[in-house]
Design a protein around this motif. Structure first.
Motif, PDB file in Angstrom:
ATOM      1  N   VAL A  16     -33.650 -12.137  19.148  1.00 61.30           N
ATOM      2  CA  VAL A  16     -32.741 -11.441  19.956  1.00 61.30           C
ATOM      3  C   VAL A  16     -32.612 -10.896  21.426  1.00 61.30           C
ATOM      4  O   VAL A  16     -32.219 -10.817  22.316  1.00 61.30           O
ATOM      5  N   PHE A  17     -33.092  -9.912  21.150  1.00 65.77           N
ATOM      6  CA  PHE A  17     -33.492  -9.028  22.891  1.00 65.77           C
ATOM      7  C   PHE A  17     -34.496  -9.991  23.980  1.00 65.77           C
ATOM      8  O   PHE A  17     -34.273  -9.331  24.732  1.00 65.77           O
ATOM      9  N   ALA A  18     -35.323 -10.284  23.642  1.00 65.85           N
ATOM     10  CA  ALA A  18     -36.018 -11.799  24.635  1.00 65.85           C
ATOM     11  C   ALA A  18     -34.891 -12.933  24.904  1.00 65.85           C
ATOM     12  O   ALA A  18     -35.003 -12.720  26.414  1.00 65.85           O
ATOM     13  N   HIS A  19     -34.198 -12.823  24.352  1.00 68.70           N
ATOM     14  CA  HIS A  19     -32.656 -13.785  24.507  1.00 68.70           C
ATOM     15  C   HIS A  19     -31.768 -13.624  25.606  1.00 68.70           C
ATOM     16  O   HIS A  19     -31.430 -14.144  26.533  1.00 68.70           O
ATOM     17  N   SER A  20     -31.432 -12.489  24.666  1.00 72.35           N
ATOM     18  CA  SER A  20     -30.442 -11.542  25.442  1.00 72.35           C
ATOM     19  C   SER A  20     -30.283 -10.501  26.284  1.00 72.35           C
ATOM     20  O   SER A  20     -29.481 -10.127  26.998  1.00 72.35           O
ATOM     21  N   GLY A  21     -31.592  -9.989  26.687  1.00 76.44           N
ATOM     22  CA  GLY A  21     -32.070  -8.686  27.050  1.00 76.44           C
ATOM     23  C   GLY A  21     -31.327  -7.479  26.328  1.00 76.44           C
ATOM     24  O   GLY A  21     -30.611  -7.316  25.138  1.00 76.44           O
ATOM     25  N   PHE A  22     -32.269  -6.857  26.557  1.00 74.13           N
ATOM     26  CA  PHE A  22     -31.513  -5.153  25.684  1.00 74.13           C
ATOM     27  C   PHE A  22     -29.980  -4.932  26.043  1.00 74.13           C
ATOM     28  O   PHE A  22     -29.906  -4.293  24.991  1.00 74.13           O
ATOM     29  N   GLU A  23     -29.647  -5.225  26.811  1.00 75.21           N
ATOM     30  CA  GLU A  23     -28.351  -4.634  27.450  1.00 75.21           C
ATOM     31  C   GLU A  23     -27.461  -5.155  26.565  1.00 75.21           C
ATOM     32  O   GLU A  23     -26.742  -5.168  25.979  1.00 75.21           O
ATOM     33  N   PHE A  45     -32.318   2.510  11.379  1.00 80.53           N
ATOM     34  CA  PHE A  45     -32.774   2.696  12.256  1.00 80.53           C
ATOM     35  C   PHE A  45     -30.915   3.378  12.435  1.00 80.53           C
ATOM     36  O   PHE A  45     -30.077   2.462  12.433  1.00 80.53           O
ATOM     37  N   LYS A  46     -31.280   4.449  13.559  1.00 83.64           N
ATOM     38  CA  LYS A  46     -29.842   4.585  14.165  1.00 83.64           C
ATOM     39  C   LYS A  46     -28.830   4.270  15.183  1.00 83.64           C
ATOM     40  O   LYS A  46     -28.333   3.886  14.740  1.00 83.64           O
ATOM     41  N   GLY A  47     -30.175   3.148  15.801  1.00 82.07           N
ATOM     42  CA  GLY A  47     -29.238   2.781  16.351  1.00 82.07           C
ATOM     43  C   GLY A  47     -29.777   1.302  17.497  1.00 82.07           C
ATOM     44  O   GLY A  47     -30.758   1.107  16.934  1.00 82.07           O
ATOM     45  N   LYS A  48     -29.115   1.006  18.546  1.00 84.37           N
ATOM     46  CA  LYS A  48     -30.124  -0.499  19.544  1.00 84.37           C
ATOM     47  C   LYS A  48     -31.793   0.030  19.634  1.00 84.37           C
ATOM     48  O   LYS A  48     -32.570  -0.340  19.575  1.00 84.37           O
ATOM     49  N   GLU A  49     -31.079   1.142  20.669  1.00 79.71           N
ATOM     50  CA  GLU A  49     -32.234   1.737  21.196  1.00 79.71           C
ATOM     51  C   GLU A  49     -33.108   2.392  20.193  1.00 79.71           C
ATOM     52  O   GLU A  49     -34.422   2.527  20.750  1.00 79.71           O
ATOM     53  N   GLU A  50     -33.771   2.766  18.894  1.00 79.96           N
ATOM     54  CA  GLU A  50     -34.088   3.903  18.381  1.00 79.96           C
ATOM     55  C   GLU A  50     -34.476   2.281  17.787  1.00 79.96           C
ATOM     56  O   GLU A  50     -35.787   2.414  16.974  1.00 79.96           O
TER      57      GLU A  50
END
Length: 200
Positions: A16-23, A45-50
């Motif tokens: 997902v991160f690779a396809h969409s980018g982190f943001e 995990f607390k959220g996306k960053e963690e």
């Protein structure tokens, strides 16, 4: 069970991160891809960053472990350097999407940068250790900065793998491409650091 769930989340998060980018990536997308409830991800995990930081930490630790295994207890610095090169190329090829994230998304938040640099430092120190050993034994040329040379080598390996993975002109099987890339990088690095007979 917890370990399997985390691995499942990590595997999906990489995609997902690779396809969409982190943001643009969303926890909902990771959950859907992983086939788990969104609450399951927030339980770990607390959220996306963690999640992202944990994902990158896990990938870097696994790559370091693979390099250590392939280097084994080999005492010869040249063989250690070749084993290290082979292991890093093989890992990044096997985990190409992770390799893309490694170079494109790891320089975001302060927390991410600190985690990224700490894990990169471990790998760079492995290379540096081999270079110093070789120089002390007289088989490698002394470097003005073994650290800078090690950083350059780590970066060259990573970018070379990524370039080949996403090149539309690539041909041959993955095994053939890995072997070719390892041979080219080995020649570059060995010619750059190994002392030829009769030279100092």
């Amino acid at each position: 069970m917890r370990g399997e769930t985390i691995e499942q989340i990590f595997h999906s998060a990489v995609e997902v991160f690779a396809h969409s980018g982190f943001e643009r990536a969303k926890i909902d997308d990771v959950a859907r891809h992983a086939g788990v409830a969104k609450g399951t991800i927030y339980y770990h995990f607390k959220g996306k960053e963690e999640l992202f930081v944990a994902l990158m930490r896990d990938g870097m630790e696994k790559m370091t472990e693979q390099i250590h295994r392939q280097m084994g207890r080999e005492p010869d610095p040249l063989r250690r350097l070749r084993a290290l090169l082979q292991a890093q190329v093989e890992y990044l090829y096997e985990h190409g999407t992770f390799a893309k994230l490694l170079l494109s998304e790891s320089w975001g938040s302060v927390e991410r940068q600190q985690e990224f640099r700490a894990k990169i430092r471990e790998l760079v120190e492995l290379i540096e250790e081999v270079l110093i050993q070789g120089a002390e034994e007289g088989s490698f040329r002394p470097q003005m900065s073994h650290h800078d040379t090690a950083v350059a080598m780590f970066g060259a390996i990573s970018v070379s793998v990524l370039q080949d993975l996403f090149s539309p002109e690539r041909t041959g099987t993955r095994e053939e491409r890995v072997a070719g890339l390892v041979a080219n990088l080995e020649k570059l690095f060995v010619d750059g650091v190994v002392v030829s007979k009769g030279k100092t």
